[in-house]
Design an enzyme around this catalytic site. Structure first.
Site, PDB file in Angstrom:
ATOM      1  N   ARG A 236      -6.106   3.222  -2.415  1.00  0.00           N
ATOM      2  CA  ARG A 236      -7.192   2.999  -2.998  1.00  0.00           C
ATOM      3  C   ARG A 236      -6.768   2.667  -4.622  1.00  0.00           C
ATOM      4  NH1 ARG A 236      -9.321   2.219   1.121  1.00  0.00           N
ATOM      5  NH2 ARG A 236     -10.857   3.053   1.984  1.00  0.00           N
ATOM      6  N   GLU A 265     -12.302  -3.116  -7.697  1.00  0.00           N
ATOM      7  CA  GLU A 265     -12.669  -3.977  -6.722  1.00  0.00           C
ATOM      8  C   GLU A 265     -14.123  -4.621  -6.574  1.00  0.00           C
ATOM      9  OE1 GLU A 265     -10.125  -2.287  -3.824  1.00  0.00           O
ATOM     10  OE2 GLU A 265     -11.340  -3.478  -2.321  1.00  0.00           O
ATOM     11  N   HIS A 283      -7.544  -6.825  -0.218  1.00  0.00           N
ATOM     12  CA  HIS A 283      -7.719  -5.612   0.687  1.00  0.00           C
ATOM     13  C   HIS A 283      -7.598  -5.805   2.200  1.00  0.00           C
ATOM     14  CE1 HIS A 283     -10.026  -1.223   0.244  1.00  0.00           C
ATOM     15  NE2 HIS A 283      -9.198  -1.393   1.608  1.00  0.00           N
TER      16      HIS A 283
HETATM   17  P1  NAP Z   1      -3.769  11.040   5.510  1.00  0.00           P
HETATM   18  O1  NAP Z   1      -2.830  10.991   7.211  1.00  0.00           O
HETATM   19  O2  NAP Z   1      -4.782  11.910   5.419  1.00  0.00           O
HETATM   20  O3  NAP Z   1      -2.438  10.898   4.496  1.00  0.00           O
HETATM   21  C1  NAP Z   1      -2.740  11.200   3.314  1.00  0.00           C
HETATM   22  C2  NAP Z   1      -1.580  11.917   2.537  1.00  0.00           C
HETATM   23  O4  NAP Z   1      -1.634  12.016   1.304  1.00  0.00           O
HETATM   24  C3  NAP Z   1      -1.407  13.400   3.364  1.00  0.00           C
HETATM   25  O5  NAP Z   1       0.038  13.454   3.616  1.00  0.00           O
HETATM   26  C4  NAP Z   1      -1.740  14.352   2.117  1.00  0.00           C
HETATM   27  O6  NAP Z   1      -1.102  15.539   1.882  1.00  0.00           O
HETATM   28  C5  NAP Z   1      -1.281  13.460   0.920  1.00  0.00           C
HETATM   29  N1  NAP Z   1      -2.266  13.580  -0.412  1.00  0.00           N
HETATM   30  C6  NAP Z   1      -3.291  13.893  -0.257  1.00  0.00           C
HETATM   31  N2  NAP Z   1      -3.764  14.103  -1.840  1.00  0.00           N
HETATM   32  C7  NAP Z   1      -2.517  14.250  -2.319  1.00  0.00           C
HETATM   33  C8  NAP Z   1      -2.219  14.349  -3.729  1.00  0.00           C
HETATM   34  N3  NAP Z   1      -3.305  14.799  -4.698  1.00  0.00           N
HETATM   35  N4  NAP Z   1      -0.723  14.178  -4.192  1.00  0.00           N
HETATM   36  C9  NAP Z   1       0.076  13.967  -3.363  1.00  0.00           C
HETATM   37  N5  NAP Z   1      -0.364  13.760  -1.734  1.00  0.00           N
HETATM   38  C10 NAP Z   1      -1.518  13.909  -1.469  1.00  0.00           C
HETATM   39  O7  NAP Z   1      -4.329   9.437   5.364  1.00  0.00           O
HETATM   40  P2  NAP Z   1      -3.733   7.996   6.021  1.00  0.00           P
HETATM   41  O8  NAP Z   1      -4.456   7.829   7.338  1.00  0.00           O
HETATM   42  O9  NAP Z   1      -2.471   8.000   6.038  1.00  0.00           O
HETATM   43  O10 NAP Z   1      -4.782   7.088   4.968  1.00  0.00           O
HETATM   44  C11 NAP Z   1      -4.287   7.233   3.481  1.00  0.00           C
HETATM   45  C12 NAP Z   1      -5.133   6.408   2.672  1.00  0.00           C
HETATM   46  O11 NAP Z   1      -4.878   5.134   2.775  1.00  0.00           O
HETATM   47  C13 NAP Z   1      -6.629   6.443   3.187  1.00  0.00           C
HETATM   48  O12 NAP Z   1      -7.339   7.639   2.616  1.00  0.00           O
HETATM   49  C14 NAP Z   1      -7.267   5.157   2.621  1.00  0.00           C
HETATM   50  O13 NAP Z   1      -7.886   5.217   1.435  1.00  0.00           O
HETATM   51  C15 NAP Z   1      -6.006   4.449   2.450  1.00  0.00           C
HETATM   52  N6  NAP Z   1      -6.179   2.910   3.460  1.00  0.00           N
HETATM   53  C16 NAP Z   1      -6.258   1.955   2.887  1.00  0.00           C
HETATM   54  C17 NAP Z   1      -6.188   0.910   3.907  1.00  0.00           C
HETATM   55  C18 NAP Z   1      -6.070  -0.537   3.252  1.00  0.00           C
HETATM   56  O14 NAP Z   1      -6.939  -1.742   3.869  1.00  0.00           O
HETATM   57  N7  NAP Z   1      -5.604  -1.127   2.210  1.00  0.00           N
HETATM   58  C19 NAP Z   1      -6.233   0.877   5.108  1.00  0.00           C
HETATM   59  C20 NAP Z   1      -6.288   2.290   5.740  1.00  0.00           C
HETATM   60  C21 NAP Z   1      -6.456   3.375   4.702  1.00  0.00           C
HETATM   61  P3  NAP Z   1      -1.399  16.643   2.687  1.00  0.00           P
HETATM   62  O15 NAP Z   1      -0.169  16.813   3.751  1.00  0.00           O
HETATM   63  O16 NAP Z   1      -1.266  17.723   1.716  1.00  0.00           O
HETATM   64  O17 NAP Z   1      -2.839  16.740   3.409  1.00  0.00           O
END
Ligand code: NAP
Length: 316
Positions: A236, A265, A283
């Site tokens: 994000r 954005e 995006h």
């Molecule tokens: P996810 O499986 O929940 O993974 C997020 C990871 O980040 C987890 O391992 C979490 O750690 C870690 N995390 C959370 N807060 C943190 C912090 N303060 N410091 C360090 N690590 C932290 O989510 P995901 O499915 O991979 O998606 C991640 C993000 O990608 C989404 O939330 C979304 O905003 C973004 N995204 C962007 C697009 C795009 O179009 N560009 C598309 C899809 C998603 P823990 O193991 O402790 O939970």
């Protein structure tokens, strides 16, 4: 039950939703206005919102008689919804994890390669008619194969990126994550984000947005990076302090950046547009029809579970 879908979605999603709900599809590609946010909570049992539909605590507070009981978000990222305030207001929130993982990881690799290998710059040169032919020292970039990748946030998408980088490009993987994490491929967890930043050739940001990660990538992280290293953000926009990023790029503290998301954005700072060593995508993370369809079907499954009184498959 009445369902509001806040943007047009692929046809199979709309038809599945219509099998269960009295559906209204909003005919506007912009996020909901404040007026529309308030109205949605009084008029619909379920809302299927997405990026930018800002269901903040004050929106919930401003509608005393809320009809809505579920926000079935389209997307894994739900930082536009104050989920805690929603729960306090008696509204559940769901998202669409997993459906987005591979497509977003693919865009991360696109940005890594485009930025390291100066593909955007080269493409602009060709289109401008300024290419005078191949020569051995033209547009030399960073050879990505065999280098070290640093993943910030080793969740579903972080792991999918790391696997592509490790098995596809022979990259070593290091990562920083909120909690300890075991993964199924070789990767070293680093306790301090600035230490990770100092050790890698490409730093990729894959944490969720929100208060906890706001400006996680700031001047101290960027200054710790090596001058030949690149930073890529597919998470994000506001996870990266854009002012600090522009400063780091301007001073040559890092070699380049690849961005799919922006702090304000869809506004993209002119300073970034003017830099040849920055790749800017609009995006595109999940922008493939089958992926958007899968996301929509998953959101409708969540809404349907609610309508049937079943437990929500993807409650957040
Ligand atoms: P996810 O499986 O929940 O993974 C997020 C990871 O980040 C987890 O391992 C979490 O750690 C870690 N995390 C959370 N807060 C943190 C912090 N303060 N410091 C360090 N690590 C932290 O989510 P995901 O499915 O991979 O998606 C991640 C993000 O990608 C989404 O939330 C979304 O905003 C973004 N995204 C962007 C697009 C795009 O179009 N560009 C598309 C899809 C998603 P823990 O193991 O402790 O939970």
């Amino acid at each position: 039950m009445k369902l509001l879908i806040t943007r047009k979605l692929p046809d199979p999603v709309l038809s599945k939703a219509r099998d269960v709900f009295d559906v209204t599809v909003r005919d506007n590609t912009a996020p909901l206005s404040r007026e529309e946010l308030l109205q949605s909570l009084t008029d619909y049992d379920v809302v299927l919102p997405t990026l930018g539909d800002a269901y903040s605590a004050d929106i919930f507070a401003a509608v005393p008689e809320k009809r809505t009981k579920l926000l079935a978000n389209f997307g894994v990222g739900y930082n536009h919804i104050d989920a805690r305030a929603a729960r306090a207001a008696g509204i559940d929130v769901t998202n669409t994890p997993g459906a987005v993982t591979d497509a977003t990881a693919d865009i991360a690799l696109t940005l890594m390669l485009m930025t390291c290998r100066r593909a955007g710059e080269g493409e602009r040169m060709v289109r401008a008619g300024q290419w005078e032919g191949w020569h051995p020292t033209q547009l030399l970039g960073l050879h990505m194969s065999g280098k070290t990748l640093g993943v910030v946030g080793m969740g579903r998408i972080g792991q999918a990126i790391a696997q592509r980088a490790h098995f596809g490009f022979g990259m070593s993987v290091k990562f920083y994550n909120r909690s300890p994490k075991d993964v199924s491929f070789p990767a070293e967890q680093v306790a301090e984000l600035t230490d990770l930043a100092a050790q890698v050739d490409v730093l990729i940001v894959a944490v969720p947005g929100g208060a906890e990660t706001h400006h996680l990538i700031n001047a101290s992280v960027l200054n710790a990076m090596q001058p030949h290293a690149h930073m890529v953000n597919i998470a994000r926009g506001d996870v990266v302090n854009e002012t600090d990023l522009i400063a780091a790029l301007s001073k040559g503290q890092i070699a380049g950046a690849g961005l799919d998301v922006y702090e304000f954005e869809p506004k993209v700072p002119q300073a970034l547009i003017d830099m040849e060593n920055v790749t800017l995508l609009p995006h595109l993370g999940t922008a493939a029809l089958e992926v958007r369809t899968a996301m929509g079907l998953m959101a409708v499954d969540n809404a349907t579970a609610f309508a049937n009184g079943e437990s929500l498959p993807n409650a957040v």
